[in-house]
Design a protein around this motif. Structure first.
Motif, mmCIF file in Angstrom:
data_model
loop_
_atom_site.group_PDB
_atom_site.id
_atom_site.type_symbol
_atom_site.label_atom_id
_atom_site.label_comp_id
_atom_site.label_asym_id
_atom_site.label_seq_id
_atom_site.Cartn_x
_atom_site.Cartn_y
_atom_site.Cartn_z
ATOM 1 N N TYR A 77 39.982 47.504 43.902
ATOM 2 C CA TYR A 77 39.979 47.290 45.360
ATOM 3 C C TYR A 77 40.980 48.243 45.991
ATOM 4 C CZ TYR A 77 37.458 43.199 43.824
ATOM 5 O OH TYR A 77 36.543 42.374 43.220
ATOM 6 N N SER B 197 38.234 45.826 51.642
ATOM 7 C CA SER B 197 37.345 45.534 50.515
ATOM 8 C C SER B 197 37.846 44.324 49.732
ATOM 9 C CB SER B 197 37.227 46.753 49.592
ATOM 10 O OG SER B 197 38.460 47.056 48.959
ATOM 11 N N GLN C 114 35.671 40.733 49.505
ATOM 12 C CA GLN C 114 35.300 40.176 48.199
ATOM 13 C C GLN C 114 35.796 38.747 48.050
ATOM 14 O OE1 GLN C 114 37.479 39.399 45.478
ATOM 15 N NE2 GLN C 114 35.804 38.887 44.059
ATOM 16 N N THR D 22 33.071 35.714 47.576
ATOM 17 C CA THR D 22 32.872 35.185 46.225
ATOM 18 C C THR D 22 33.654 33.942 45.913
ATOM 19 O OG1 THR D 22 34.624 36.567 45.286
ATOM 20 C CG2 THR D 22 32.392 37.503 45.386
#
Length: 304
Positions: A287, A292, A296, A300
C-alpha cells in the motif's frame, strides 16, 4: 519449531503479528497485562503469560527460550496525559525493555525487533525525515529516544537489534477506529491547520516488514511509514472519501489543546517520515498511498 516472544501481544499490532507467526508455524509466547488471550485456547503453540512487564518477574524466564523477541509493550498514548499517566507511558516502555535485555543470557544469539515511533522526530515541519535524523523535542521524542537506547543495550549480549519507528498504524481497529467515529457522525475533518505531515502505515505492510527484517536478520533503525507522505488535511479527505462522508469539520488547534492537553500537541506535530532504510534493503510496500490503504480497509474489513 522456532520461538518468538511478543510483549504487548494483546494489543492491536501484537495480535496481528501473533497471528502471522502462528500461521508460519512458530511457537508464540505472548505477554501482556490482560488476564487471558483468545489465541491461547485456539492454538496449541500459543502460550499466554499475564504480567506487568514494567516490573521484573517470572515472565523474564521466557527471554532465553526465544529465537526472536518483538517488543511492543507500552501503555496506550491516546489518553489524556496526566503526570501519572505520562509516567506509565514512559515506564511501560523503558522499564519493559530494560528487563528484557537484563534477562538475556550473555551469549544471546537471537534478534530483538523493538518498537518505537515517528514521534522520535518531534515536530519537524516540512523536513524529510529519514532514519539518520536526530531526535526531536517533546515528551514522545524523549520516550522514543530512551526506549531505543535501552533496546540498543541488547547488542552487548550478542543480539541483533532492529528499531522500528512506527507511523500511525492503519487497520480494522486501533487509531483508525477512533478517527472514523467522527466521520460516521458527519463531524470529521482536519486537525488544526491540517498542513502537518501525517506518518502512517498499513497494518499488513507493518507485519510484512517485521517478517522482512526477521528473515534478513537485520539490524539498525527503520521507519515503518508509508512511502508516499501525506498532510493531515489530505489524509482526512481520503478517510472521508473511503467512508463516503464529508471531511469539512476542522478541529481548531486551540480546541485540541484545550481538551486534550499535551496529547493534543502531539496530534498537531508534523513528521514527514520516509521509509528509506526499508526500501534500500529491498522491502516493497503493498500500500503505497494512504488512500489505497484506507480504501482496502473499509472494503475488506466491513468498515472500521
Amino acid at each position: 519449531m522456532k520461538t518468538v516472544l511478543i510483549t504487548g501481544a494483546s494489543g492491536f499490532v501484537g495480535q496481528a503479528l501473533a497471528q502471522k507467526y502462528l500461521d508460519a508455524g512458530w511457537q508464540v509466547n505472548g505477554i501482556g497485562t490482560s488476564l487471558n488471550h483468545p489465541m491461547a485456547d485456539a492454538y496449541d503453540n500459543f502460550l499466554w503469560t499475564s504480567a506487568d512487564t514494567s516490573l521484573p518477574g517470572e515472565w523474564q524466564d521466557l527471554v532465553a527460550q526465544s529465537d526472536v523477541i518483538v517488543n511492543l509493550a507500552g501503555r496506550n498514548i491516546f489518553k489524556r496525559w496526566t503526570t501519572a499517566y505520562k509516567k506509565a507511558i514512559y515506564d511501560s516502555r523503558i522499564q519493559t525493555t530494560k528487563h528484557l535485555v537484563g534477562a538475556m543470557p550473555d551469549t544471546f544469539h537471537g534478534q530483538l525487533l523493538n518498537a518505537s515511533a515517528a514521534g522520535f522526530y518531534g515536530d519537524r515541519g516540512d523536513t524529510p525525515l529519514t532514519e539518520t535524523q536526530s531526535y526531536g523535542t517533546g515528551f514522545l521524542a524523549r520516550v522514543c529516544r530512551d526506549w531505543e537506547a535501552q533496546a540498543q543495550r541488547a547488542t552487548s549480549k550478542g543480539a541483533r537489534v532492529a528499531i522500528m519507528r512506527f507511523g500511525v498504524v492503519l487497520g480494522s481497529g486501533g487509531a483508525l477506529a477512533v478517527m472514523s467515529r467522527a466521520f460516521r457522525m458527519f463531524a470529521g475533518g482536519p486537525l488544526g491547520s491540517g498542513e502537518q505531515w501525517f506518518p502512517w502505515v498499513h497494518l499488513d505492510d507493518l507485519a510484512r516488514a517485521v517478517f522482512f527484517l526477521m528473515e534478513h536478520n537485520a539490524q539498525g533503525i527503520y521507519n515503518f511509514t508509508g512511502p508516499v507522505p501525506i498532510r493531515q488535511k489530505a489524509f482526512a479527505k481520503a478517510l472521508g472519501r473511503a467512508l463516503k462522508r464529508p471531511a469539512i469539520m476542522p478541529a481548531p488547534a486551540f480546541f485540541i489543546r484545550l481538551f486534550m492537553g499535551q496529547l493534543g500537541d502531539s496530534f498537531l506535530c508534523s513528521q514527514k517520515a520516509l521509509p528509506a532504510a526499508l526500501e534500500t534493503a529491498g522491502f516493497r510496500f503493498k500500500y503505497d498511498t494512504a488512500a489505497s490503504a484506507l480504501t482496502q480497509i473499509v472494503k475488506t474489513r466491513n468498515g472500521i
